[in-house]
Write a protein that holds these residues in place. Sequence first.
Motif, short mmCIF file in Angstrom:
data_model
loop_
_atom_site.label_atom_id
_atom_site.label_comp_id
_atom_site.label_asym_id
_atom_site.label_seq_id
_atom_site.Cartn_x
_atom_site.Cartn_y
_atom_site.Cartn_z
N UNK A 62 0.28 -1.32 -0.06
CA UNK A 62 0.29 0.09 0.03
C UNK A 62 1.17 1.37 -0.32
N UNK A 63 1.96 1.68 0.94
CA UNK A 63 3.02 2.38 0.78
C UNK A 63 3.08 2.88 -0.52
N UNK A 116 8.07 4.09 14.62
CA UNK A 116 8.55 3.25 14.76
C UNK A 116 8.46 2.15 13.30
N UNK A 117 8.39 2.13 12.69
CA UNK A 117 8.00 1.29 10.99
C UNK A 117 9.13 -0.33 10.89
N UNK A 118 7.83 -1.50 11.59
CA UNK A 118 8.77 -3.14 11.38
C UNK A 118 9.09 -3.17 9.86
N UNK A 160 3.45 -2.20 11.57
CA UNK A 160 3.64 -3.65 11.22
C UNK A 160 2.87 -3.07 9.86
N UNK A 161 3.28 -3.41 8.47
CA UNK A 161 2.31 -3.36 7.62
C UNK A 161 3.17 -4.33 6.93
N UNK A 162 2.46 -5.75 6.34
CA UNK A 162 2.68 -6.20 5.63
C UNK A 162 3.75 -7.05 6.12
N UNK A 190 1.41 3.98 24.17
CA UNK A 190 1.15 4.73 22.64
C UNK A 190 0.37 3.55 21.85
N UNK A 191 0.61 3.71 20.42
CA UNK A 191 0.07 2.56 19.73
C UNK A 191 0.74 1.53 19.10
N UNK A 192 0.08 1.16 18.64
CA UNK A 192 0.52 -0.58 17.21
C UNK A 192 -0.48 -0.86 16.29
N UNK A 193 -0.36 -0.57 15.06
CA UNK A 193 -0.79 -1.19 13.77
C UNK A 193 -0.36 -2.08 13.63
#
Length: 373
Positions: free
Chosen positions: A48-49, A79-81, A150-152, A231-234
């Motif tokens: 998607x990005x 923080x982009x895993x 954590x995107x895909x 905080x949060x996590x997506x």
Amino acid sequence: MEVIRDEIRREGAIPFVRFMELALYHAEFGYYSRRADRGSRSGDFLTAPELHPLFGYALGRQLDEMWRLLDRPPVFTLRDYGAGSGALGVAVLEGLRRDGSELAEAMRYEPVETSSARVASIRERFETAGSEAQLGGTSAGLPFTGCAVANELIDALPVHRVVGGGEGGLREVFVTWRDDWFSDEPGEPSTDALVDYFKRAGVRLADGQLAEVNLRALESMARLGRDLERGFALIVDYGHAAEELYGPKRSKGTLLGYRAHKVDDDPYAAVGNQDLTTHVDFTAIEEAAREHGLEMLGRTTQAEFLTGLGLGELFVRHQREEATTVERYAEARASVLRLLDPRHLGGFKVLVLSRGLPAIPSLAGLSFRLPPR
């Protein structure tokens, strides 16, 4: 790949999780080390990005809301895993600036990648975009306040493959070298954690039914519970609840290979040159998250998440503000449709977690629901 073949010759048959780890993550010959353009139009799949910056613009709006719910900390870490090219971070910052959000100055983008060359490439991309001041170091393992994404990623973590049947109702699939190529070889489970996994899920595989178990995903929830101070996590990925994932409709499991935007169900077809993915067990992810101190705020689809964040309005504004050609308009429109299409990226699940908040907030990304089909 000779590295895997030689290990099998030395050690004997290896669990599939080890095969997948080497095929994808070997420092020199693994797929993710060799393919710099893996998640792009010129690569093997499209995330998607990478599809269009509008995805990052929409996500930026959710991050702005999260920042305000945390009382606007002076440093908000994204923080982009599995950051890949860093396209997500660049687009998020651009979107925040377009919206006039003060978060653009408070944000520190931390890409987490296995390849130092990829991290260097991300830094170059941020410098080109004039956003180098917002680029932090790769600090995985250190506590932070902000949002983890954590995107895909989880779908590409190495998995154990199992098959229903045998003593205890479960056999594990090992990888051996036979007739000058890789081959499956069933055996007793290499770890009791595999049997325990299905006991906890209340699921029993049918005799001969193939499935995957992602123990690394559970470990990642433990790390996230340690690292996320507040905080949060997506977590964005394709997957299902355990009952559906391990149901009779998926008798052959969900393991697939991707190469040049084509799908192959043979994990040995192009070792080191194709991506390997499996569907995510969101039931297990959610249970592991709760065990490690994370609150579940909700789970939705990517289509609903992006709609709640105003993707349609962002698209209209983007076309109005950009000096665009017919071709660029068509590309942006096609990207939005793909992001919202439940048969494509729109059908991905978005799991939202939090930690350290006094009350469970209502988030814009969880505010929209499509009518039941």
